[in-house]
Design a protein around this motif. Sequence first.
Motif, PDB file in Angstrom:
ATOM      1  N   GLY A  91     -13.141  -3.217  -8.682  1.00 20.61           N
ATOM      2  CA  GLY A  91     -11.952  -4.002  -9.003  1.00 20.61           C
ATOM      3  C   GLY A  91     -10.660  -3.242  -8.760  1.00 20.61           C
ATOM      4  O   GLY A  91      -9.681  -3.791  -8.237  1.00 20.61           O
ATOM      5  N   ALA A  92     -10.641  -1.939  -9.125  1.00 24.42           N
ATOM      6  CA  ALA A  92      -9.445  -1.128  -8.895  1.00 24.42           C
ATOM      7  C   ALA A  92      -9.157  -0.973  -7.406  1.00 24.42           C
ATOM      8  O   ALA A  92      -7.999  -1.055  -6.960  1.00 24.42           O
ATOM      9  CB  ALA A  92      -9.614   0.240  -9.554  1.00 24.42           C
ATOM     10  N   VAL A  93     -10.212  -0.770  -6.597  1.00 25.52           N
ATOM     11  CA  VAL A  93     -10.018  -0.641  -5.142  1.00 25.52           C
ATOM     12  C   VAL A  93      -9.486  -1.940  -4.554  1.00 25.52           C
ATOM     13  O   VAL A  93      -8.575  -1.933  -3.704  1.00 25.52           O
ATOM     14  CB  VAL A  93     -11.345  -0.231  -4.474  1.00 25.52           C
ATOM     15  N   LEU A  94     -10.008  -3.064  -4.980  1.00 25.71           N
ATOM     16  CA  LEU A  94      -9.532  -4.355  -4.465  1.00 25.71           C
ATOM     17  C   LEU A  94      -8.073  -4.594  -4.837  1.00 25.71           C
ATOM     18  O   LEU A  94      -7.297  -5.140  -4.028  1.00 25.71           O
ATOM     19  CB  LEU A  94     -10.415  -5.480  -5.002  1.00 25.71           C
ATOM     20  N   ILE A  95      -7.685  -4.192  -6.035  1.00 27.63           N
ATOM     21  CA  ILE A  95      -6.283  -4.363  -6.441  1.00 27.63           C
ATOM     22  C   ILE A  95      -5.367  -3.514  -5.573  1.00 27.63           C
ATOM     23  O   ILE A  95      -4.299  -3.961  -5.121  1.00 27.63           O
ATOM     24  CB  ILE A  95      -6.121  -4.015  -7.931  1.00 27.63           C
ATOM     25  N   VAL A  96      -5.765  -2.259  -5.292  1.00 29.63           N
ATOM     26  CA  VAL A  96      -4.944  -1.380  -4.446  1.00 29.63           C
ATOM     27  C   VAL A  96      -4.829  -1.948  -3.038  1.00 29.63           C
ATOM     28  O   VAL A  96      -3.740  -1.968  -2.441  1.00 29.63           O
ATOM     29  CB  VAL A  96      -5.544   0.044  -4.434  1.00 29.63           C
ATOM     30  N   LEU A  97      -5.937  -2.411  -2.477  1.00 29.70           N
ATOM     31  CA  LEU A  97      -5.894  -2.978  -1.125  1.00 29.70           C
ATOM     32  C   LEU A  97      -5.019  -4.231  -1.073  1.00 29.70           C
ATOM     33  O   LEU A  97      -4.284  -4.453  -0.097  1.00 29.70           O
ATOM     34  CB  LEU A  97      -7.313  -3.305  -0.659  1.00 29.70           C
ATOM     35  N   ALA A  98      -5.085  -5.050  -2.108  1.00 34.04           N
ATOM     36  CA  ALA A  98      -4.247  -6.249  -2.137  1.00 34.04           C
ATOM     37  C   ALA A  98      -2.768  -5.887  -2.224  1.00 34.04           C
ATOM     38  O   ALA A  98      -1.924  -6.508  -1.563  1.00 34.04           O
ATOM     39  CB  ALA A  98      -4.664  -7.131  -3.315  1.00 34.04           C
ATOM     40  N   ALA A 125      -1.629  -4.687   1.199  1.00 33.50           N
ATOM     41  CA  ALA A 125      -1.600  -5.720   2.223  1.00 33.50           C
ATOM     42  C   ALA A 125      -0.465  -6.712   2.028  1.00 33.50           C
ATOM     43  O   ALA A 125       0.099  -7.212   3.016  1.00 33.50           O
ATOM     44  CB  ALA A 125      -2.941  -6.460   2.242  1.00 33.50           C
ATOM     45  N   TRP A 126      -0.079  -6.978   0.775  1.00 33.56           N
ATOM     46  CA  TRP A 126       0.875  -8.062   0.542  1.00 33.56           C
ATOM     47  C   TRP A 126       2.129  -7.662  -0.230  1.00 33.56           C
ATOM     48  O   TRP A 126       3.098  -8.428  -0.242  1.00 33.56           O
ATOM     49  CB  TRP A 126       0.187  -9.201  -0.214  1.00 33.56           C
ATOM     50  N   VAL A 127       2.142  -6.502  -0.866  1.00 34.56           N
ATOM     51  CA  VAL A 127       3.288  -6.174  -1.718  1.00 34.56           C
ATOM     52  C   VAL A 127       4.004  -4.916  -1.231  1.00 34.56           C
ATOM     53  O   VAL A 127       5.168  -4.963  -0.845  1.00 34.56           O
ATOM     54  CB  VAL A 127       2.853  -6.013  -3.195  1.00 34.56           C
ATOM     55  N   VAL A 128       3.350  -3.780  -1.263  1.00 31.71           N
ATOM     56  CA  VAL A 128       4.000  -2.517  -0.921  1.00 31.71           C
ATOM     57  C   VAL A 128       2.985  -1.615  -0.228  1.00 31.71           C
ATOM     58  O   VAL A 128       1.788  -1.651  -0.546  1.00 31.71           O
ATOM     59  CB  VAL A 128       4.579  -1.831  -2.185  1.00 31.71           C
ATOM     60  N   ASN A 129       3.476  -0.811   0.758  1.00 30.16           N
ATOM     61  CA  ASN A 129       2.582   0.057   1.514  1.00 30.16           C
ATOM     62  C   ASN A 129       3.278   1.399   1.763  1.00 30.16           C
ATOM     63  O   ASN A 129       4.457   1.426   2.111  1.00 30.16           O
ATOM     64  CB  ASN A 129       2.205  -0.588   2.841  1.00 30.16           C
ATOM     65  N   PRO A 130       2.586   2.527   1.589  1.00 28.37           N
ATOM     66  CA  PRO A 130       3.200   3.838   1.842  1.00 28.37           C
ATOM     67  C   PRO A 130       3.117   4.219   3.323  1.00 28.37           C
ATOM     68  O   PRO A 130       2.157   3.881   4.014  1.00 28.37           O
ATOM     69  CB  PRO A 130       2.357   4.786   0.975  1.00 28.37           C
ATOM     70  N   TYR A 131       4.154   4.944   3.770  1.00 25.55           N
ATOM     71  CA  TYR A 131       4.194   5.438   5.151  1.00 25.55           C
ATOM     72  C   TYR A 131       4.660   6.890   5.143  1.00 25.55           C
ATOM     73  O   TYR A 131       5.501   7.278   4.334  1.00 25.55           O
ATOM     74  CB  TYR A 131       5.145   4.594   6.013  1.00 25.55           C
ATOM     75  N   ARG A 132       4.115   7.668   6.087  1.00 28.32           N
ATOM     76  CA  ARG A 132       4.472   9.079   6.232  1.00 28.32           C
ATOM     77  C   ARG A 132       5.464   9.240   7.370  1.00 28.32           C
ATOM     78  O   ARG A 132       5.395   8.541   8.380  1.00 28.32           O
ATOM     79  CB  ARG A 132       3.215   9.915   6.498  1.00 28.32           C
ATOM     80  N   ILE A 133       6.413  10.157   7.203  1.00 26.88           N
ATOM     81  CA  ILE A 133       7.412  10.435   8.226  1.00 26.88           C
ATOM     82  C   ILE A 133       6.832  11.470   9.189  1.00 26.88           C
ATOM     83  O   ILE A 133       6.660  12.632   8.826  1.00 26.88           O
ATOM     84  CB  ILE A 133       8.722  10.944   7.602  1.00 26.88           C
ATOM     85  N   PRO A 134       6.521  11.089  10.455  1.00 25.03           N
ATOM     86  CA  PRO A 134       5.856  12.028  11.360  1.00 25.03           C
ATOM     87  C   PRO A 134       6.795  12.833  12.253  1.00 25.03           C
ATOM     88  O   PRO A 134       6.387  13.867  12.799  1.00 25.03           O
ATOM     89  CB  PRO A 134       4.980  11.106  12.209  1.00 25.03           C
ATOM     90  N   SER A 135       8.051  12.362  12.454  1.00 32.80           N
ATOM     91  CA  SER A 135       8.949  13.021  13.411  1.00 32.80           C
ATOM     92  C   SER A 135      10.286  13.329  12.748  1.00 32.80           C
ATOM     93  O   SER A 135      10.549  12.953  11.602  1.00 32.80           O
ATOM     94  CB  SER A 135       9.159  12.140  14.646  1.00 32.80           C
ATOM     95  N   SER A 136      11.145  14.030  13.503  1.00 34.10           N
ATOM     96  CA  SER A 136      12.433  14.493  12.958  1.00 34.10           C
ATOM     97  C   SER A 136      13.570  13.510  13.195  1.00 34.10           C
ATOM     98  O   SER A 136      14.730  13.864  12.993  1.00 34.10           O
ATOM     99  CB  SER A 136      12.796  15.847  13.590  1.00 34.10           C
TER     100      SER A 136
END
Length: 207
Positions: free
Chosen positions: A100-107, A110-121
């Motif tokens: 249930g916790a994994v499904l909540i994180v995936l949801a 997919a639909w609310v907020v997603n983290p991104y990493r800064i790869p370049s300068s």
Amino acid sequence: MSGWDPWGPPKEEDDEPQAELPPAPVEPDADDYGWGNYPAWPTAGSTPSERTDYGFGSPDAAESAPAGDRNRSHDPLAKLFPGLSRGTRVFLDWILTIVGAVLIVLALKAWVVNPYRIPSSSMEPYLNCAKPATGCLGDSSDRVLACRICLDFSNPSRGDVIVFTTPKRAANACSVNEGETFVKRLIGLPGETVKEDRNGHIWIRGP
């Protein structure tokens, strides 16, 4: 005057008869403490029949309650699968909680907020990428949380940091893969023309 009554005022012989007064209070016992004549507190060895109800319900309510009420379980798995052992129910409870916790994180991703990493300068020094990459100033790459639903309620403004995938025309012009994800600052709005001069200055002309 003919005398004094125990608790009344002096009366004369020609007075009318008075009502009989209540008897004088009795001296309290040494162990009373002003609490009244309550029954003794039950001792540890007293039986349920010897205990007294002090306003908290019947003293033998627990003994008289049906065994099914005392052993009633609040575990939903026990109600759904009464034949399972306790160890199996605990194991399934952990599995269902983790899934249930994994499904909540995936949801949420997919639909609310997603983290991104800064790869370049390209976003330095506002957002850092990790050394020793060219132009990077940070010891580790910064990460941003992109709101997927914010643009459904308001339009982007100049200066906002946005996350987008490369459209086909930009991919061909900049020699990057189509659909690649970028994290950039918004400087041009719809209808404007953006130009960079030889000194690296940005010029914006309105529509």
